[in-house]
Design a protein around this motif. Structure first.
Motif, short mmCIF file in Angstrom:
data_model
loop_
_atom_site.label_atom_id
_atom_site.label_comp_id
_atom_site.label_asym_id
_atom_site.label_seq_id
_atom_site.Cartn_x
_atom_site.Cartn_y
_atom_site.Cartn_z
N VAL B 92 -12.92 -0.09 4.33
CA VAL B 92 -11.38 -0.45 5.42
C VAL B 92 -10.84 0.53 4.75
CG1 VAL B 92 -9.36 -1.85 5.95
CG2 VAL B 92 -11.95 -2.93 5.75
N HIS B 93 -10.59 1.63 5.32
CA HIS B 93 -9.55 2.25 4.93
C HIS B 93 -8.25 2.56 4.89
CE1 HIS B 93 -7.91 7.27 4.36
NE2 HIS B 93 -7.49 6.53 5.62
N SER B 94 -7.10 2.55 4.00
CA SER B 94 -5.99 2.40 4.07
C SER B 94 -5.02 3.45 3.97
CB SER B 94 -5.45 1.93 2.52
OG SER B 94 -5.85 0.29 2.46
N ASP B 95 -4.54 3.58 5.31
CA ASP B 95 -3.89 4.48 5.87
C ASP B 95 -2.36 4.83 4.57
OD1 ASP B 95 -5.05 5.54 8.25
OD2 ASP B 95 -4.55 4.19 8.99
N TYR B 96 -1.91 3.96 4.79
CA TYR B 96 -0.84 2.92 3.62
C TYR B 96 -1.29 2.38 2.77
CZ TYR B 96 1.92 6.16 6.45
OH TYR B 96 2.46 7.38 7.23
N THR B 97 -0.57 1.78 1.65
CA THR B 97 -0.53 0.78 0.57
C THR B 97 1.11 0.31 -0.22
OG1 THR B 97 -1.75 0.54 -1.43
CG2 THR B 97 -0.90 2.26 -1.60
N ALA B 98 1.28 -0.18 -0.73
CA ALA B 98 2.40 -0.35 -1.03
C ALA B 98 2.48 -2.02 -1.98
CB ALA B 98 3.78 -0.74 -0.23
N GLY B 99 3.49 -2.07 -3.04
CA GLY B 99 3.50 -3.46 -3.66
C GLY B 99 4.85 -3.56 -3.17
N TYR B 100 4.59 -4.78 -3.44
CA TYR B 100 6.38 -6.27 -3.33
C TYR B 100 5.88 -6.18 -4.68
CZ TYR B 100 8.81 -10.45 -3.01
OH TYR B 100 10.17 -10.24 -2.63
N SER B 101 7.30 -5.63 -5.51
CA SER B 101 7.56 -5.87 -6.42
C SER B 101 6.43 -5.55 -7.27
CB SER B 101 8.01 -7.13 -7.64
OG SER B 101 9.03 -7.19 -8.52
N MET B 102 6.28 -6.48 -8.46
CA MET B 102 5.24 -5.99 -9.62
C MET B 102 3.67 -6.26 -9.38
SD MET B 102 2.82 -9.31 -10.13
CE MET B 102 1.61 -8.35 -11.48
N GLY B 103 3.67 -6.54 -7.42
CA GLY B 103 2.05 -5.76 -6.61
C GLY B 103 2.30 -4.53 -7.11
N LEU B 104 3.24 -3.20 -7.45
CA LEU B 104 2.99 -2.77 -7.59
C LEU B 104 1.59 -2.37 -7.77
CD1 LEU B 104 4.08 1.07 -7.06
CD2 LEU B 104 5.32 0.62 -9.05
N TYR B 105 1.19 -2.43 -8.95
CA TYR B 105 0.00 -2.38 -9.86
C TYR B 105 -1.10 -2.80 -9.50
CZ TYR B 105 4.00 -3.07 -13.84
OH TYR B 105 5.41 -2.76 -13.83
N ALA B 106 -0.70 -3.75 -8.20
CA ALA B 106 -2.62 -3.14 -7.50
C ALA B 106 -2.20 -2.34 -6.81
CB ALA B 106 -2.36 -4.81 -8.00
N ALA B 107 -1.13 -2.46 -5.58
CA ALA B 107 -1.29 -1.19 -5.44
C ALA B 107 -2.37 -0.13 -5.77
CB ALA B 107 -0.30 -1.07 -4.84
#
Lengths: 101, 324
Positions: B92-107
């Motif tokens: 699965v290719h991610s065209d975009y990614t983003a993190g909600y608050s500290m979800g940024l680290y996993a993004a």
């Protein structure tokens, strides 16, 4: 103001039951009018918001969320039965629901 | 199980989005992920070596109700990274990614800007700095749902030290500041017709100016680690720009500590760019729920629906990763 017809309550009831069954991932058969959406189904306020938007669209209602919010403060609706009753009032009175004591 | 064979090619765009701690778990995340791949187990072992996170700690709180906020952050990061592995294994290719608050680290891990262990360390350091700053005062956070933004802005403007620190969607806003004022604004919101108010358990004013000192120190810390350019288009939830370089990632990491985010606009930005399938990479389905009040024609898949997505090949594409 939407016209309340003989089948409106049954229509509302069907939508409410189907909505909570799908959202809470339970069978509609286990739901009844005494089911507490928050305590029994671990539901939340966003679900009520979503339900309200469904009815606004379906019946073309002119009602502001905050007007409903003010009504809810005075008349909390946590069970499926109470939500159906309140929905009927919203359909009938729209923004004038705020005038109901 | 992960489907065999190459995924079908789809031109529609896909985004991988990562939730933050505090999200409500479904309760069976661990078994779902372990049934899909060995990634969670492998990452958990690495998290144990790096920060002492154990399987027993996860098993003790299947619904994510950890008593320790830092453990809660590690756990949501761990689950997010495990889903990231599964997406990549499945093509699965991610065209975009983003993190909600500290979800940024996993993004950032998903976008291969940082290693798994660096992500854990960033969380540990940021948490320490934030708590150190926040412990000087009695701070709080609250959620207001069902009032228009203008009404929330008016209520918040009555106190100098309150901020709207996130718009989840068109109906839901997070406020942060001194706890006493947070409680006052929540009560006022209720009187003004908010359908729901919630005083949150968090004692740190995340994403507010009260975190300026912590953000400066965190930036200093992050400037000492190697951050790679993202392989996917990473959308900043702080200012919605597409982050393309390691230097920009560094700035976003620091800004994420002391600047308001806007998840509604972050999602809208990706929808406007053609994303019509979002994959919530983490426990629960908080982002799925928030997205119900975000305009656009799109689907959000979460852990329970991930298998059906992967087996359908619906979101799989072989579009090239963003070229630097």
């Amino acid at each position: 103001m939407a016209k309340i017809e003989s089948g409106t309550r049954e229509e509302v009831k069907k939508i409410v039951y189907e909505f909570f069954a799908e959202e809470c991932e339970v069978s509609a058969e286990v739901l009844n009018e005494g089911t507490n959406v928050i305590k029994d189904l671990e539901g939340d306020s966003l679900m009520f918001l979503e339900l309200l938007e469904i009815f606004k669209k379906k019946y073309g209602l002119d009602v502001e969320l905050k007007t409903v919010g003010k009504y809810v403060v005075k008349h909390p609706a946590e069970t499926i039965g109470a939500i159906i009753n309140m929905t009927m009032l919203i359909i009938e009175h729209e923004n004038r629901i705020a005038d109901i004591g | 199980m992960i489907p065999d064979g190459p995924p079908s090619v789809e031109k529609k765009k896909t985004a991988s989005i990562f939730p933050a701690f505090g999200c409500k778990y479904l309760g069976n995340e661990r078994s779902i992920l372990e049934d899909m791949s060995p990634d969670l187990k492998e990452l958990l072992g690495r998290a144990g070596d790096a920060v002492g996170l154990s399987g027993d700690l996860l098993a003790g709180s299947p619904y994510g109700d950890f008593s320790d906020e830092l453990i809660s952050q590690y756990a949501v990061y761990l689950y997010g990274c495990a889903v990231s592995h599964i997406l990549k294994r499945s093509g699965v290719h991610s065209d975009y990614t983003a993190g909600y608050s500290m979800g940024l680290y996993a993004a950032l891990y998903h976008a291969e800007c940082i290693t798994f262990e660096q992500g854990l360390e960033c969380i540990r350091v940021a948490y320490g700095l934030i708590r150190n700053t926040a412990s000087k005062h009695d701070f709080g956070m609250g959620l207001i749902s069902g009032l228009p933004l203008a009404d929330v802005e008016e209520l918040v403007s009555r106190s100098d030290d309150l901020e709207i620190i996130n718009a989840n969607n068109r109906h839901s806003f997070l406020v942060s500041g001194y706890d006493e004022n947070v409680r006052h604004v929540l009560a006022a919101a209720r009187v003004n017709g908010a359908l729901n108010i919630q005083h949150l358990a968090f004692r740190s004013p995340y994403h507010s100016r009260f975190m300026n000192e912590a953000a400066a120190r965190f930036r200093e810390y992050c400037s000492g680690i190697r951050i790679y350019d993202p392989i996917y288009r990473l959308v900043s939830s702080v200012d919605r720009r597409v982050v393309t370089t390691g230097d920009e990632v560094l700035a976003d990491l620091a800004d994420n500590i002391n600047h308001a985010i806007n998840w509604h606009e972050t999602m809208s930005c990706m929808i406007a760019a053609g994303v019509d399938a979002f994959i919530e990479c983490g426990p629960g389905k908080s982002l799925y729920k928030m997205a119900k009040f975000i305009e656009g024609d799109f689907d959000v898949y979460y852990l329970h629906t991930l298998s059906s997505l992967l087996s359908s090949g619906r979101s799989c594409s072989h579009a090239p990763a963003f070229k630097r």
